[in-house]
Design a protein around this motif. Structure first.
Motif, PDB file in Angstrom:
ATOM      1  N   GLU A  89       0.957  -1.148   0.012  1.00 54.99           N
ATOM      2  CA  GLU A  89      -0.096  -0.062   0.053  1.00 54.99           C
ATOM      3  C   GLU A  89       1.029   1.293  -0.049  1.00 54.99           C
ATOM      4  O   GLU A  89       2.053   1.026   0.208  1.00 54.99           O
ATOM      5  CB  GLU A  89      -0.986   0.062   1.348  1.00 54.99           C
ATOM      6  N   TRP A  90       0.184   2.346  -0.176  1.00 57.45           N
ATOM      7  CA  TRP A  90       1.041   3.752  -0.303  1.00 57.45           C
ATOM      8  C   TRP A  90       0.512   4.291   0.976  1.00 57.45           C
ATOM      9  O   TRP A  90      -0.587   4.121   1.396  1.00 57.45           O
ATOM     10  CB  TRP A  90       0.768   4.542  -1.296  1.00 57.45           C
ATOM     11  N   TYR A 147       7.623   6.147   0.343  1.00 59.32           N
ATOM     12  CA  TYR A 147       6.237   6.050   0.773  1.00 59.32           C
ATOM     13  C   TYR A 147       5.416   4.816   0.695  1.00 59.32           C
ATOM     14  O   TYR A 147       4.399   4.421   0.914  1.00 59.32           O
ATOM     15  CB  TYR A 147       5.527   7.167   0.032  1.00 59.32           C
ATOM     16  N   LEU A 148       6.512   3.627   0.512  1.00 65.27           N
ATOM     17  CA  LEU A 148       5.725   2.519  -0.128  1.00 65.27           C
ATOM     18  C   LEU A 148       5.754   1.529   1.334  1.00 65.27           C
ATOM     19  O   LEU A 148       6.537   1.615   2.002  1.00 65.27           O
ATOM     20  CB  LEU A 148       6.614   1.555  -0.991  1.00 65.27           C
ATOM     21  N   LEU A 149       4.497   1.287   1.693  1.00 65.78           N
ATOM     22  CA  LEU A 149       4.275   0.233   2.812  1.00 65.78           C
ATOM     23  C   LEU A 149       4.047  -1.303   2.344  1.00 65.78           C
ATOM     24  O   LEU A 149       3.393  -1.732   1.730  1.00 65.78           O
ATOM     25  CB  LEU A 149       3.044   0.562   3.593  1.00 65.78           C
ATOM     26  N   GLU A 150       5.461  -2.146   2.678  1.00 67.44           N
ATOM     27  CA  GLU A 150       5.275  -3.602   2.242  1.00 67.44           C
ATOM     28  C   GLU A 150       4.354  -4.312   3.208  1.00 67.44           C
ATOM     29  O   GLU A 150       4.351  -4.181   4.362  1.00 67.44           O
ATOM     30  CB  GLU A 150       6.632  -3.943   2.736  1.00 67.44           C
ATOM     31  N   LEU A 196       5.216  -8.771  -0.676  1.00 70.61           N
ATOM     32  CA  LEU A 196       6.072  -8.116  -1.005  1.00 70.61           C
ATOM     33  C   LEU A 196       7.465  -8.094  -0.157  1.00 70.61           C
ATOM     34  O   LEU A 196       8.406  -8.188  -0.818  1.00 70.61           O
ATOM     35  CB  LEU A 196       5.801  -6.604  -1.444  1.00 70.61           C
ATOM     36  N   ALA A 197       7.269  -8.069   0.940  1.00 66.82           N
ATOM     37  CA  ALA A 197       8.095  -8.120   1.962  1.00 66.82           C
ATOM     38  C   ALA A 197       8.961  -9.515   1.627  1.00 66.82           C
ATOM     39  O   ALA A 197      10.251  -9.532   1.726  1.00 66.82           O
ATOM     40  CB  ALA A 197       7.636  -8.048   3.431  1.00 66.82           C
ATOM     41  N   SER A 208       4.077  -6.533 -10.120  1.00 68.43           N
ATOM     42  CA  SER A 208       4.356  -5.178 -10.921  1.00 68.43           C
ATOM     43  C   SER A 208       3.455  -3.942  -9.986  1.00 68.43           C
ATOM     44  O   SER A 208       2.372  -4.227  -9.625  1.00 68.43           O
ATOM     45  CB  SER A 208       3.527  -5.114 -12.144  1.00 68.43           C
ATOM     46  N   ILE A 209       4.336  -3.069  -9.988  1.00 73.39           N
ATOM     47  CA  ILE A 209       3.985  -1.846  -9.034  1.00 73.39           C
ATOM     48  C   ILE A 209       3.747  -0.819 -10.025  1.00 73.39           C
ATOM     49  O   ILE A 209       4.779  -0.244 -10.546  1.00 73.39           O
ATOM     50  CB  ILE A 209       4.871  -1.486  -7.913  1.00 73.39           C
TER      51      ILE A 209
END
Length: 291
Positions: free
Chosen positions: A79-80, A109-112, A116-117, A153-154
């Motif tokens: 999430e952002w 500003y990216l929240l893993e 994704l982590a 893909s982001i």
């Protein structure tokens, strides 16, 4: 770090998990083929504990995604940080719009989230996708792509490929049928309730102060109780709770203190119906068969 099946079984024991031969083999093949491992079985048989033990075995991080109905990509992937983005926009009022976009859509500003982590760790972690059967079919379909390519893909940043391939463990309680596509991508192992010998060893490995004789009695008694007509069959976690309670109450033999044995069955029985069914007479009958 490639380990043989016997080494895997030995290290799982050191981590407090007593694996049967088939599970140790499945983990060895999982390691060899770098394939996800799907563990299916009743609730409480120790599926989640396999992932925890694997993290200990490989001396790596455990990343857990708990599935639930309505789980979507943003909660599982990324999430952002909208609040920080908003503050940054306000602080840069009057600046060029493209410059602001470049700055706020950056990794700062990216929240893993767990998925994704897991693919961005330098050392391969254990990724536990717990109770995948609780998630919707749409999420399961999304998961297929990630498990195939280990990249995501982001839109604002581009494709993020895995830094390392995680050891992936999926668990299912069988509340819904999983797709053939997911099953094809995974190795499969059914985790059943342990037999008396293995459950005895589990108790001895996990409960400090439990004697071999008491652990054996507890395992035999639980085996008998599981054969009764219960709404919620006790799992291994309940067995360990009961053994710990008995040790804490200084019970060394179930036959010597049947009143305590009966009273502490609350550790095993988790519904009112089951407590009503497991009367003192039934308990005494089952206890009479436990040497």
């Amino acid at each position: 770090m490639k380990l043989s099946r016997d080494q895997i079984a030995e290290r799982l024991v050191q981590a407090g998990y007593i694996a049967d031969e088939e599970l140790a083999t499945a983990i060895a093949i999982m390691q060899l083929l770098k394939r996800p491992l799907l563990l299916e079985g009743e609730a409480g048989v120790g599926k989640t504990e396999v992932a925890k033990a694997l993290a200990s075995l490989y001396a790596t991080k455990l990343i857990r995604l708990q599935c639930y109905e309505g789980l979507d990509q943003s909660a599982a992937l990324y999430e952002w940080n909208y609040q920080r983005q908003l503050l940054a926009i306000q602080a840069r009022q009057g600046k060029d719009v493209s410059d602001i976009e470049d700055r706020i859509f950056s990794e700062k500003y990216l929240l893993e989230r767990p998925l994704l982590a897991a693919i961005r760790q330098k050392q391969p972690p254990v990724l536990l996708i717990d109770e995948i059967d609780r998630a919707d079919e749409e999420f399961e379909a999304f998961l297929l792509e990630l498990l195939s390519d280990f990249q995501v893909s982001i839109p604002e940043l581009g494709t993020v490929a895995a830094t390392s391939i995680p050891h992936v463990v999926l668990t299912s309680n069988g509340t819904r049928e999983l797709s053939d596509a997911l099953r094809r991508r995974c190795l499969y192992h059914y985790v059943d309730y342990p037999d008396v010998d293995r459950e005895t060893r589990i108790i001895l490995a996990r409960i400090a102060g439990a004697s071999t004789s008491l652990a054996l009695q507890v395992a035999r008694m639980v085996e008998k109780i599981r054969k009764e007509d219960l709404r919620k069959v006790p799992g291994v976690a309940e067995t360990l709770d009961w053994a710990a309670a008995l040790v804490g109450l200084e019970v060394t033999d179930l036959h010597e203190r049947p009143d305590i044995t009966f009273a502490t069955l609350m550790c095993l029985l988790k519904t009112h119906e089951d407590k009503v069914r497991m009367t003192r007479e039934v308990t005494d009958r089952l206890l009479g068969r436990v040497a």
